[in-house]
Design an enzyme around this catalytic site. Structure first.
Site, PDB file in Angstrom:
ATOM      1  N   GLU A 167       0.788  -1.231   0.000  1.00  0.00           N
ATOM      2  CA  GLU A 167       0.000   0.000   0.000  1.00  0.00           C
ATOM      3  C   GLU A 167       0.821   1.284   0.000  1.00  0.00           C
ATOM      4  OE1 GLU A 167      -2.863  -0.279   3.166  1.00  0.00           O
ATOM      5  OE2 GLU A 167      -3.967  -1.867   2.173  1.00  0.00           O
ATOM      6  N   GLU A 351      -6.170  -7.971  -0.116  1.00  0.00           N
ATOM      7  CA  GLU A 351      -6.778  -7.731   1.196  1.00  0.00           C
ATOM      8  C   GLU A 351      -8.222  -7.328   0.990  1.00  0.00           C
ATOM      9  OE1 GLU A 351      -4.917  -4.912   3.904  1.00  0.00           O
ATOM     10  OE2 GLU A 351      -2.936  -5.748   3.489  1.00  0.00           O
TER      11      GLU A 351
HETATM   12  C1  FCB Z   1      -4.754  -2.123   5.362  1.00  0.00           C
HETATM   13  C2  FCB Z   1      -3.427  -2.584   5.893  1.00  0.00           C
HETATM   14  C3  FCB Z   1      -3.498  -3.635   6.954  1.00  0.00           C
HETATM   15  C4  FCB Z   1      -4.672  -3.425   7.877  1.00  0.00           C
HETATM   16  C5  FCB Z   1      -5.931  -3.192   7.091  1.00  0.00           C
HETATM   17  C6  FCB Z   1      -7.159  -3.017   7.933  1.00  0.00           C
HETATM   18  O1  FCB Z   1      -4.657  -0.822   4.879  1.00  0.00           O
HETATM   19  O2  FCB Z   1      -2.637  -3.096   4.856  1.00  0.00           O
HETATM   20  O3  FCB Z   1      -2.276  -3.659   7.633  1.00  0.00           O
HETATM   21  O4  FCB Z   1      -4.384  -2.390   8.745  1.00  0.00           O
HETATM   22  O5  FCB Z   1      -5.784  -2.078   6.270  1.00  0.00           O
END
Ligand code: FCB
Length: 434
Positions: A167, A351
């Site tokens: 990210e 994610e």
């Molecule tokens: C993302 C992150 C992860 C976690 C989630 C909720 O942005 O990569 O580490 O904090 O959000």
């Protein structure tokens, strides 16, 4: 119950779950060095209750049990990260205990049939590098390339896939413009440099790993859909600016060799001299692209300096984080990323998940995952080349500035006893993956 099952997805589609090093391992163990998250957390007002990752889930000692949980749920892959400060506590000198840990962890994944999906940097910058300016300093990408060489020199022969940086928006904008993550800065020049340097680091690490003969190298970006607060041209423009900063900056850099006009108009005087010359390094060939997706933001214009926008509260139901639940955004990003940037390149949802205050019977999380899996299937049906879906997160953990308060896990963690207890969502996924 989930309304989807493995057989609804293409053959070979990977299901995984994700964590990151600082959020679970316990940074006090195994000779890890201080990181900028330790000093950020030690500064009053930055993190809920001033909590840090010193013990976290004690995964450093309990990783076998945690991998057992992943395998028992029927996941194919585990997305984990390697802590730079554990492997190189001062950002330079190798800590053999740190390397040994990731070596053991890798073999323990393989022993359970889990595919290791590695992220090299999930935010715990060694403090010594933060002291010389961190991501503002071009020296940091060069050191990061050394780290890539050291860690992948040890475990790179056994990885399913690797992304250098988790990210870039969070590493750059959230941490240097909004001040919400370490190092907690609010400065446009620092932001422009950090956002550029993090892509330089991505490029340098990718080059180093290619040099090691590694395959299946990618990148992981986070996206938030930007919905204008109304139909006025001003609101539409504000949302487009948010989209440029959050979503398009890094994709444009990696896949088009440029940055969006709406960001350059503010960043140009602050970018390092010769920034245009870095795109050959930044834009080298990748084998896949990862999308992290949680929510959307409703954006309104706001008088004042760039970016001249503000987030306003949206009408949709929200998770424990206060984030609106908007599965359509995941579908739209998958389609848009393939159309505008990546074409036939395999995509992964690296994610997706939600925080829930419900400790064990987390039916809200089941509903969230179900709705997002529907969005994923719709995108696949439209021809998006999606290869896998990874749930954030295996277990409750250190949720950065929110400390241990926000619970994202499929598995509940009691932070007193460190006992792990699978939640209803874990059981629902297990049934769907059987
Ligand atoms: C993302 C992150 C992860 C976690 C989630 C909720 O942005 O990569 O580490 O904090 O959000």
């Amino acid at each position: 119950m989930l309304t989807h099952s493995r057989s609804d997805f293409p053959d070979g589609f990977l299901f995984g779950t994700a964590t990151s090093a600082y959020q679970i391992e316990g940074h006090a163990f195994g000779g890890a060095g201080q990181t900028h998250w330790d000093s950020f957390a030690a500064t009053p007002g930055n993190v809920v209750r001033g909590e840090d990752g010193a013990r976290a889930c004690d995964h450093y000692h309990r990783y076998e049990e945690d991998l057992d949980l992943i395998a028992a749920a029927g996941f194919d892959a585990y997305r984990f990260s390697t802590s730079w400060a554990r492997v190189m506590p001062d950002g330079e000198t190798v800590n053999p205990e740190g390397l040994d840990f990731y070596d053991r962890l890798t073999d323990a994944m393989l022993a359970r049939g889990l595919k290791p999906m590695a992220t090299l940097y999930h935010w715990e910058l060694p403090q010594t590098l933060a002291d010389i300016g961190g991501w503002r300093n071009r020296e940091t990408p060069a050191r990061f390339a050394d780290f890539a060489s050291v860690i992948m020199g040890r475990i790179g022969d056994r990885m399913h896939s690797v992304a250098p940086i988790n990210e870039p928006w969070c590493v750059g904008y959230l941490s240097h413009f909004l001040g919400e993550h370490a190092p907690g800065m609010r400065d446009i020049r620092a932001t422009a440099r950090a956002m550029h340097h993090v892509l330089v680091a991505h490029g340098m690490a990718t080059e180093v790993m290619r040099g090691l003969g590694m395959q299946n190298l990618g990148a992981v970006f986070n996206f938030e859909w930007a919905t204008p607060s109304d139909n006025t041209p001003e609101a539409v423009e504000a949302a487009a600016r948010y989209d440029a900063i959050y979503n398009r900056f890094f994709l444009d850099g990696v896949f088009k060799g440029t940055y969006p006009r709406r960001v350059l108009e503010a960043f140009e005087p602050h970018l390092p001299t010769g920034w245009q010359d870095d795109f050959a390094l930044i834009g080298q060939r990748l084998d896949w692209c990862g999308l992290n997706y949680y929510t959307r933001k409703v954006i309104a214009p706001d008088p004042g300096p760039w970016p001249a926008l503000k987030e306003v509260e949206g009408p949709l139901p929200k998770t424990q984080m206060g984030w609106e639940i908007y599965p359509q955004g995941l579908h739209d990003f998958l389609v848009r990323t393939a159309e505008d940037y990546t074409g036939d390149l395999p995509l992964y949802v690296t994610e997706n998940g939600c925080a829930s205050a419900e400790p064990f019977e987390d039916t809200d999380r089941i509903a969230y995952l179900d709705a997002h899996l529907s969005a994923v299937r719709e995108a696949i049906a439209k021809g998006v080349p999606l290869s896998g879906y990874v749930v954030w997160s295996l277990m409750d953990n250190y949720e950065w500035a929110k400390g241990y308060e926000m619970r994202f896990g499929l598995v509940h963690v009691d932070f007193e006893t460190l006992q792990r207890t699978p939640k209803a969502s874990y059981r629902a996924l297990k049934a769907a993956l059987a």
